[in-house]
Design an enzyme around this catalytic site. Structure first.
Site, PDB file in Angstrom:
ATOM      1  N   ASP A  54      19.442  53.314  62.680  1.00  0.00           N
ATOM      2  CA  ASP A  54      20.437  53.482  63.742  1.00  0.00           C
ATOM      3  C   ASP A  54      21.808  53.227  63.119  1.00  0.00           C
ATOM      4  O   ASP A  54      22.023  52.181  62.489  1.00  0.00           O
ATOM      5  CB  ASP A  54      20.107  52.433  64.822  1.00  0.00           C
ATOM      6  N   ASP A 151      22.050  58.860  67.350  1.00  0.00           N
ATOM      7  CA  ASP A 151      22.302  58.196  66.054  1.00  0.00           C
ATOM      8  C   ASP A 151      21.091  57.438  65.520  1.00  0.00           C
ATOM      9  O   ASP A 151      21.233  56.523  64.729  1.00  0.00           O
ATOM     10  CB  ASP A 151      23.522  57.262  66.165  1.00  0.00           C
ATOM     11  N   GLU A 152      19.921  57.835  65.970  1.00  0.00           N
ATOM     12  CA  GLU A 152      18.719  57.105  65.558  1.00  0.00           C
ATOM     13  C   GLU A 152      17.623  58.047  65.122  1.00  0.00           C
ATOM     14  O   GLU A 152      17.462  59.111  65.701  1.00  0.00           O
ATOM     15  CB  GLU A 152      18.137  56.348  66.762  1.00  0.00           C
TER      16      GLU A 152
HETATM   17  N1  DCP Z   1      27.245  56.189  73.327  1.00  0.00           N
HETATM   18  C1  DCP Z   1      27.824  56.761  74.438  1.00  0.00           C
HETATM   19  N2  DCP Z   1      27.637  56.202  75.671  1.00  0.00           N
HETATM   20  C2  DCP Z   1      26.890  55.084  75.807  1.00  0.00           C
HETATM   21  C3  DCP Z   1      26.304  54.486  74.694  1.00  0.00           C
HETATM   22  C4  DCP Z   1      26.496  55.082  73.441  1.00  0.00           C
HETATM   23  O1  DCP Z   1      28.493  57.771  74.310  1.00  0.00           O
HETATM   24  N3  DCP Z   1      26.743  54.533  77.013  1.00  0.00           N
HETATM   25  C5  DCP Z   1      27.486  56.811  72.008  1.00  0.00           C
HETATM   26  C6  DCP Z   1      28.525  56.060  71.244  1.00  0.00           C
HETATM   27  C7  DCP Z   1      27.766  55.330  70.174  1.00  0.00           C
HETATM   28  C8  DCP Z   1      26.531  56.189  69.984  1.00  0.00           C
HETATM   29  O2  DCP Z   1      26.302  56.810  71.243  1.00  0.00           O
HETATM   30  O3  DCP Z   1      28.520  55.217  68.997  1.00  0.00           O
HETATM   31  C9  DCP Z   1      25.331  55.386  69.570  1.00  0.00           C
HETATM   32  O4  DCP Z   1      25.025  54.408  70.537  1.00  0.00           O
HETATM   33  P1  DCP Z   1      24.428  53.011  70.158  1.00  0.00           P
HETATM   34  O5  DCP Z   1      23.862  52.416  71.374  1.00  0.00           O
HETATM   35  O6  DCP Z   1      23.522  53.132  68.976  1.00  0.00           O
HETATM   36  O7  DCP Z   1      25.702  52.128  69.789  1.00  0.00           O
HETATM   37  P2  DCP Z   1      26.575  52.091  68.475  1.00  0.00           P
HETATM   38  O8  DCP Z   1      25.999  52.912  67.377  1.00  0.00           O
HETATM   39  O9  DCP Z   1      27.969  52.461  68.847  1.00  0.00           O
HETATM   40  O10 DCP Z   1      26.578  50.570  68.104  1.00  0.00           O
HETATM   41  P3  DCP Z   1      25.416  49.692  67.433  1.00  0.00           P
HETATM   42  O11 DCP Z   1      25.968  49.238  66.132  1.00  0.00           O
HETATM   43  O12 DCP Z   1      25.218  48.564  68.373  1.00  0.00           O
HETATM   44  O13 DCP Z   1      24.199  50.565  67.291  1.00  0.00           O
HETATM   45 CA    CA Z   2      23.911  52.770  66.755  1.00  0.00          CA
HETATM   46 CA    CA Z   3      21.472  54.067  68.949  1.00  0.00          CA
END
Ligand code: DCP
Ligand code: CA
Ligand code: CA
Length: 432
Positions: A54, A151-152
């Protein structure tokens, strides 16, 4: 206390909490996307090694990579140019100051006045994920790779490695490669099943690599809060709490019959996942079609413009419905016309945006039609055909429409009605 209610709830009585929880939620199976192909013949995977990865602060990390001035600074993505918008994600610097996903940018600025709010640019992030998937093919066969979210992904390392040492070495090699080609960090979890691999990823972020084995699962996983588990949302965890189940360990040690009584078959699944008894495999995406076509030969040839529009609209709606049923969007459309004397004419148009919207396809088809030979009372049209090409997966549904602000009509609901009652039951109004 108020009764929890939703259209998914059915009445339920007869246990100690019946006053609190009069209804039981029937969870649709798609709440457990990873168990579509659970192997019921085994209780637990053995000698299997799954990696889950991720991206860290995904959108924010990409923006910081692309603009060195943003590195080390509190950044959020999802805002408009000014202060409006919702925080989709925030850099770890911003998180340290209390900025969280889902806040409005205005609210986030109260915690973090220096917050740099950036607009979201979906196609760039999608390209990063595609590059990751391609890079993974250097390490494992394609059928061992599953994209799970924006992203996973999961990777089955089992054909390549024999033990956790080798799995961690390969995992570390993959992480290095991602840094090399994309200059981005992912966090990775490795375990003997997909559920624990995904939980392991959460153990160390950012840039972590965590391994969960049959031997260390109690130490690493069992103290995690139950909602960290797939499918356990707020409501479920609230009801688990009332049963005294707070952690994943509590859930693993719970009574199967109590879980079944409270949550039905979902209860059994939650408990199995918590115990490491997830026997699901990598889920492969079916190859999307390259094109879709539909021809219609009329019993009564036509030539009047109203009838022709009706026919083109009908074929277009059929094609769009087919696209939506496969979750696809098209970038190119072809219209053909065959006359009574078998004369033939056709044309193509490249769409400005990929779409599966009835109105856009109809309008584009009419643009093509304007350039074709026109039927007349003397030479009527007998067959119309439409084809759509340059097909892509429609990510709007999975991405909650975050990448654009266009509203979309409730096509999927309408498609269901059409499947049940026939094409003519309902039609989106299209300006002629
Ligand atoms: N995303 C979004 N709306 C949300 C949650 C996430 O558009 N409610 C998008 C933005 C993030 C991406 O999806 O960058 C991936 O979500 P993640 O939950 O994996 O969060 P992040 O990658 O940003 O942070 P982490 O380091 O906690 O994985
Ligand atoms: Ca992420
Ligand atoms: Ca994610």
């Amino acid at each position: 206390m108020k009764t929890i209610s939703s259209s998914f709830f059915i009445p339920r009585e007869g246990n100690d909490f019946s006053d609190l929880f009069k209804r039981v939620r029937i969870m649709p199976l798609y709440s457990f996307p990873h168990i579509k192909n659970m192997n019921c013949h085994i209780t637990e995977h053995r000698n299997r090694f799954f990696a889950h990865m991720d991206f860290d602060a995904f959108y924010a990390q990409v923006e910081q990579r692309d603009n060195p001035k943003l590195r080390g600074k509190p950044v959020s993505v999802g805002g408009m140019e000014g202060a409006k918008g919702i925080v989709m994600t925030a850099s770890y610097e911003a998180r340290a100051q209390g900025v969280a996903t889902g806040m409005s940018v205005l609210e986030a600025r109260k915690f973090c006045p220096d917050l740099i709010s950036l607009p979201c640019y979906g196609p760039k992030y999608e390209a990063v994920t595609l590059n990751l998937l391609n890079a993974l093919k250097e390490f494992v066969p394609e059928e061992c790779i599953e994209q799970y979210s924006v992203d996973e992904c999961f990777v089955d390392l089992s054909p390549i490695v024999k033990n956790y040492y080798q799995a961690a070495k390969l995992g570390s090699g993959i992480k290095n490669r991602i840094r090399e080609i994309e200059n981005l960090t992912v966090s990775m979890g490795i375990s003997y099943n997909k559920t624990f691999a995904k939980l392991a990823t959460k153990l160390k972020k950012p840039d972590g690599l965590s391994v969960v084995t049959q031997e260390n699962k109690e130490a690493k996983i069992y103290s995690m809060a139950a909602p960290k588990l797939w499918g356990v949302g707020k409501r479920i965890s609230f009801r688990l709490g009332a049963m005294g189940i707070i952690t994943i360990g509590d859930l693993a040690g719970s009574s199967q019959s109590a879980m079944k009584k409270e949550f039905g078959v979902n209860g059994i699944i939650f408990r199995k996942l918590a115990r490491g008894e997830d026997t699901s495999e990598i889920i492969l995406k079916t190859n999307p079609e390259k094109s879709l076509t539909h021809n219609h030969t009329m019993s009564e040839p036509i030539y009047k413009i109203d009838n022709i529009k009706k026919e083109i609209r009908r074929i277009g709606e059929y094609i769009c419905r087919k696209l939506r049923s496969k979750n696809l969007i098209a970038g190119n459309i072809h219209l053909s016309l065959r006359f009574e004397n078998l004369q033939y004419d056709s044309g193509n148009v490249k769409l400005t945006n990929h779409t599966n919207d009835d109105r856009e396809i109809f309008n584009s088809a009419m643009m093509i039609y304007q350039k074709l030979l026109k039927p007349s009372a003397k030479l009527k049209a007998r067959q119309f055909g439409m084809g759509v090409f340059d097909l892509h997966i429609d990510r709007k549904n999975t991405n909650l429409n975050l990448f654009d602000n266009n509203y979309s009509l409730p096509y999927l609901a309408l498609d269901k009605l059409k499947s049940k009652y026939g094409e003519e039951i309902i039609r989106i109004g299209i300006e002629n």
